[in-house]
Every structure is written in structure tokens, then in C-alpha cells.
Design a protein around this motif. Structure first.
Motif, PDB file in Angstrom:
ATOM      1  N   SER A  37     -38.741 -22.843 -16.131  1.00 27.81           N
ATOM      2  CA  SER A  37     -38.069 -23.193 -14.885  1.00 27.81           C
ATOM      3  C   SER A  37     -38.909 -24.153 -14.050  1.00 27.81           C
ATOM      4  O   SER A  37     -40.127 -24.229 -14.211  1.00 27.81           O
ATOM      5  N   PHE A  39     -39.395 -25.838  -9.935  1.00 27.93           N
ATOM      6  CA  PHE A  39     -39.133 -25.611  -8.515  1.00 27.93           C
ATOM      7  C   PHE A  39     -39.609 -26.819  -7.717  1.00 27.93           C
ATOM      8  O   PHE A  39     -40.522 -27.528  -8.131  1.00 27.93           O
ATOM      9  N   GLU A  64     -30.619 -27.831 -16.607  1.00 29.58           N
ATOM     10  CA  GLU A  64     -29.549 -27.324 -15.759  1.00 29.58           C
ATOM     11  C   GLU A  64     -30.152 -26.830 -14.442  1.00 29.58           C
ATOM     12  O   GLU A  64     -31.358 -26.577 -14.350  1.00 29.58           O
ATOM     13  N   HIS A  66     -29.760 -23.638 -11.825  1.00 31.02           N
ATOM     14  CA  HIS A  66     -29.198 -22.302 -11.714  1.00 31.02           C
ATOM     15  C   HIS A  66     -29.430 -21.741 -10.330  1.00 31.02           C
ATOM     16  O   HIS A  66     -30.519 -21.858  -9.759  1.00 31.02           O
ATOM     17  N   MET A  68     -29.564 -18.286  -8.024  1.00 31.86           N
ATOM     18  CA  MET A  68     -29.827 -16.862  -8.216  1.00 31.86           C
ATOM     19  C   MET A  68     -29.145 -16.081  -7.102  1.00 31.86           C
ATOM     20  O   MET A  68     -28.923 -16.591  -6.002  1.00 31.86           O
ATOM     21  N   MET A  76     -28.979 -11.953 -10.637  1.00 30.93           N
ATOM     22  CA  MET A  76     -28.196 -12.683 -11.617  1.00 30.93           C
ATOM     23  C   MET A  76     -28.385 -14.172 -11.403  1.00 30.93           C
ATOM     24  O   MET A  76     -28.832 -14.604 -10.335  1.00 30.93           O
ATOM     25  N   MET A  77     -28.058 -14.966 -12.412  1.00 36.20           N
ATOM     26  CA  MET A  77     -28.135 -16.413 -12.252  1.00 36.20           C
ATOM     27  C   MET A  77     -26.900 -17.066 -12.876  1.00 36.20           C
ATOM     28  O   MET A  77     -26.321 -16.531 -13.813  1.00 36.20           O
ATOM     29  N   TYR A  78     -26.509 -18.232 -12.347  1.00 31.30           N
ATOM     30  CA  TYR A  78     -25.363 -18.938 -12.879  1.00 31.30           C
ATOM     31  C   TYR A  78     -25.567 -20.434 -12.646  1.00 31.30           C
ATOM     32  O   TYR A  78     -26.196 -20.843 -11.655  1.00 31.30           O
ATOM     33  N   PRO A  79     -25.056 -21.266 -13.571  1.00 35.18           N
ATOM     34  CA  PRO A  79     -25.290 -22.709 -13.437  1.00 35.18           C
ATOM     35  C   PRO A  79     -24.480 -23.288 -12.288  1.00 35.18           C
ATOM     36  O   PRO A  79     -23.357 -22.848 -12.027  1.00 35.18           O
ATOM     37  N   PRO A  95     -38.494 -19.584  -6.560  1.00 41.56           N
ATOM     38  CA  PRO A  95     -38.242 -18.393  -7.381  1.00 41.56           C
ATOM     39  C   PRO A  95     -37.341 -17.389  -6.680  1.00 41.56           C
ATOM     40  O   PRO A  95     -37.513 -17.096  -5.498  1.00 41.56           O
ATOM     41  N   GLY A  96     -36.375 -16.892  -7.408  1.00 36.52           N
ATOM     42  CA  GLY A  96     -35.451 -15.922  -6.863  1.00 36.52           C
ATOM     43  C   GLY A  96     -34.300 -16.521  -6.081  1.00 36.52           C
ATOM     44  O   GLY A  96     -33.401 -15.791  -5.641  1.00 36.52           O
ATOM     45  N   HIS A  99     -33.367 -22.609  -9.288  1.00 39.26           N
ATOM     46  CA  HIS A  99     -34.379 -23.265 -10.122  1.00 39.26           C
ATOM     47  C   HIS A  99     -33.738 -24.297 -11.027  1.00 39.26           C
ATOM     48  O   HIS A  99     -32.529 -24.254 -11.278  1.00 39.26           O
ATOM     49  N   MET A 101     -33.612 -25.322 -14.801  1.00 36.63           N
ATOM     50  CA  MET A 101     -33.922 -24.661 -16.064  1.00 36.63           C
ATOM     51  C   MET A 101     -34.047 -25.703 -17.159  1.00 36.63           C
ATOM     52  O   MET A 101     -33.121 -26.483 -17.379  1.00 36.63           O
TER      53      MET A 101
END
Lengths: 138, 195
Positions: A37, A39, A64, A66, A68, A76-79, A95-96, A99, A101
Motif C-alpha cells: 500500500s 500513502f 488501485e 481503496h 477503508m 473493510m476496504m473497497y475500490p 492507514p485505516g 490507500h 494499493m
């Protein structure tokens, strides 16, 4: 002619400073890992909102973004795409929260490496940002 | 009057019996919760049980190796918290990473992954049925989530806490790995070690 060229150079340079990428870090992955990842914080001095529409890097086949979030006590994470960069503000990837990816890494990344990541914005601007490879801890 | 007193005593007797039953059920439930955090999971070197670590403090984190953000950060934090301890203190602590993604994380991969963050971290996993039982005992959760519009087929949502088991194999507390740093965790570990 020289004067015109100098003026154009300053214009380009001042335009470039309208969007800055700072604290750009790639999390140092285990040597055999195929993903990691990234940042950063994007500082915009522009008067209008723009969007971060694409990220590319030579270190991975896919890149990608993502988002969070916590749901039912689980992270959870999603694009996501087209990340809004508000005018005169900072947008952070941390973080959290959010990010970059890097998926299917093409090379091993070591701590203290510096890697180039290209950021494309909706106003046609492209920035080459240099990310430091580091261990990220709280 | 006699009849009234009879009914009153009977009423008091019923209430007392119900109260005792309730207290008993609560205590049994608490005892179950308190005691049953045992597990047996698979490592590269064979089966590993919580019982193998009596007299030691066990730190457990549930995650998966395709996790790009939270898990590496949490494992670095676990490692960093251990680095703040003396060698003697470290020898009394067992850090464990349990993968809840056995389809992608085999024991060999887990060993390499875990030890990358700290040589002392043990990587474990199991089948879904066993993982479901173990995570439930710790009040941890995980869920496979399909990833649309991503080259990852799926990701795993999961709780982000580090669970701390004391030297008597009792679950003492858990730490939010996102919001607590290595200093906080090492301080808590030192307190437990001093008991």
C-alpha cells in the motif's frame, strides 16, 4: 524570445506548485508479497475542486485506490475512483482511511528505496511523485 | 390473615428461587466465557494450541496476508511493542498472527510473512469451521467480501484488535491496533508481566 521562454517556464513552475504531494510513503512489504500500500497527502492551492482520476506506477501491474471503513466492528476496504481533491485543501491517504494499493508487484521493494508514482488529475495535470519505502507503524 | 401470609411466603420463595437460578446461570455463562478461549491451529511446524503457552502472555491478531494496510501496520506495531521490552520480558511473550484467509494463506507462507515483521511472531491458520469457532471465542469477526472493479477477487473484512491472554490463559483485554501505539501496548504488557 528568451524572455518569453523564461516567462513560460515560471508560469509552468507556479502552476505545478498548485498541487503538491507530500509525505509519500510505500509500506515495505515482505520480500515475497505480491502487493503493498501507499500513502500520501495531496495539497491543493487551486481555486476549484478537481479529481484524482488515475494512478500509475512501474512497480506494479495494477494500481488501485481503496477506501477503508468500519462496519459491524470490522474493518473493510473497497475500490474507489475519481477521488475528490477539494479546492485549497489537503486530501490525505493514511492507514485505516484510504490507500493506494499496488497489486502484482513487479519488483522487490526494500526500505529506503524511492519509487516514482504518476498521479493524473481531472484538470489535465500530471504529477510524478516520489514515494519512500518505509516500515509503517503506530 | 393466615391465607395471606401463606401466599406471601410462597411468593417470596418463588422469587428467591428464580433469583438463585438467574445468578447461577449468569455465573455459569461467565465461567464459560472466561475459560473457553482455547484453540488448536496449524503452523508450519504442526499443530499449535493455546495450552502450549502456559505461563506466558499471548498476543493474538486475526488478519490475512493480502491485507495491504491494517495488517502490516498492526504487525509492525506488535513488533515495535516487543522491541521496547527487555530480553527477559520478550521471552515471556508469544505473538501470534492468525490468518482467517486459509484459501490464500498456507502455513508456509504464513511463517515467512509473520517472521518478516518479527522473528518471534508465529503464523497460524486452520479451516473455516475451526476459525469460526476460535474467532467467536475472542469476540473477533471476519467476513469474505467480493471485490467488484478490482483485480483482487475478494478481500476480508475483520476486526482490528490485538487480543492479550495472560499467564493463566485468561483473555484479559484487547487493544485497538489502529488507535493505540507500540508504547501503550508495551506498557500494558509490562503490567501483566509484573503480576
Amino acid at each position: 524570445m528568451k524572455k518569453i521562454l523564461i516567462i513560460c517556464m515560471f508560469a509552468v513552475l507556479s502552476y505545478s506548485a498548485d498541487i503538491e504531494v507530500k509525505n509519500a510513503i510505500i509500506s515495505a512489504p515482505p520480500p515475497f508479497s505480491m502487493l503493498t500500500s501507499g500513502f500520501m497527502t495531496i495539497h491543493s492551492k487551486l481555486k476549484k475542486d478537481i479529481k484524482l482520476i488515475k494512478i500509475e506506477s512501474d512497480i506494479a501491474y495494477d494500481t488501485e485506490v481503496h477506501q477503508m471503513g468500519m462496519k459491524n466492528d470490522m474493518m473493510m476496504m473497497y475500490p474507489i475512483t475519481d477521488i475528490n481533491i477539494s479546492a485549497k485543501s489537503s486530501t490525505s491517504f493514511q492507514p485505516g482511511v484510504r490507500h493506494i494499493m499496488f497489486i502484482e508487484l513487479k519488483e522487490k521493494l526494500k526500505v529506503n528505496d524511492k519509487k516514482k508514482v504518476k498521479l493524473f488529475f481531472s484538470n489535465g495535470k500530471k504529477i510524478d511523485a516520489w514515494f519512500d519505502v518505509k516500515k509503517i507503524t503506530k | 390473615m393466615k391465607q395471606f401470609l401463606k401466599y406471601l411466603f410462597f411468593f417470596i420463595w418463588i422469587c428467591s428461587a428464580l433469583a438463585l437460578l438467574g445468578i447461577g446461570a449468569y455465573m455459569l455463562n461467565e465461567k464459560y466465557k472466561e475459560d473457553d478461549i482455547s484453540w488448536t491451529l496449524s503452523s508450519y511446524n504442526g499443530d499449535v494450541s493455546l495450552a502450549d503457552f502456559k505461563e506466558k502472555i499471548v498476543m493474538i491478531y486475526f488478519g490475512f496476508t493480502h491485507c495491504p494496510d491494517i495488517c502490516p501496520t498492526s504487525l509492525y506495531t506488535m513488533s515495535h511493542s516487543l522491541d521496547k521490552l527487555s530480553e527477559k520480558e520478550k521471552s515471556q511473550i508469544v505473538p501470534i498472527f492468525v490468518s482467517v484467509d486459509p484459501d490464500r494463506d498456507n502455513v508456509e507462507l504464513l511463517k515467512e510473512y509473520s517472521q518478516y515483521f518479527n522473528k518471534s511472531i508465529i503464523g497460524l491458520t486452520s479451516n473455516k469451521e475451526n476459525l469460526d469457532k476460535v474467532t467467536k471465542k475472542y469476540n473477533a469477526f471476519y467476513s469474505m467480501v467480493p471485490m467488484k472493479n478490482s483485480s483482487l477477487k475478494y478481500t476480508v473484512s475483520h476486526t482490528t484488535r490485538i487480543y492479550i491472554v495472560d499467564k493463566n490463559s485468561k483473555l484479559r483485554f484487547s487493544v485497538d491496533s489502529l488507535n493505540q501505539n507500540a508504547d501503550y501496548i508495551s506498557t500494558k504488557l509490562k503490567l501483566l508481566l509484573s503480576e
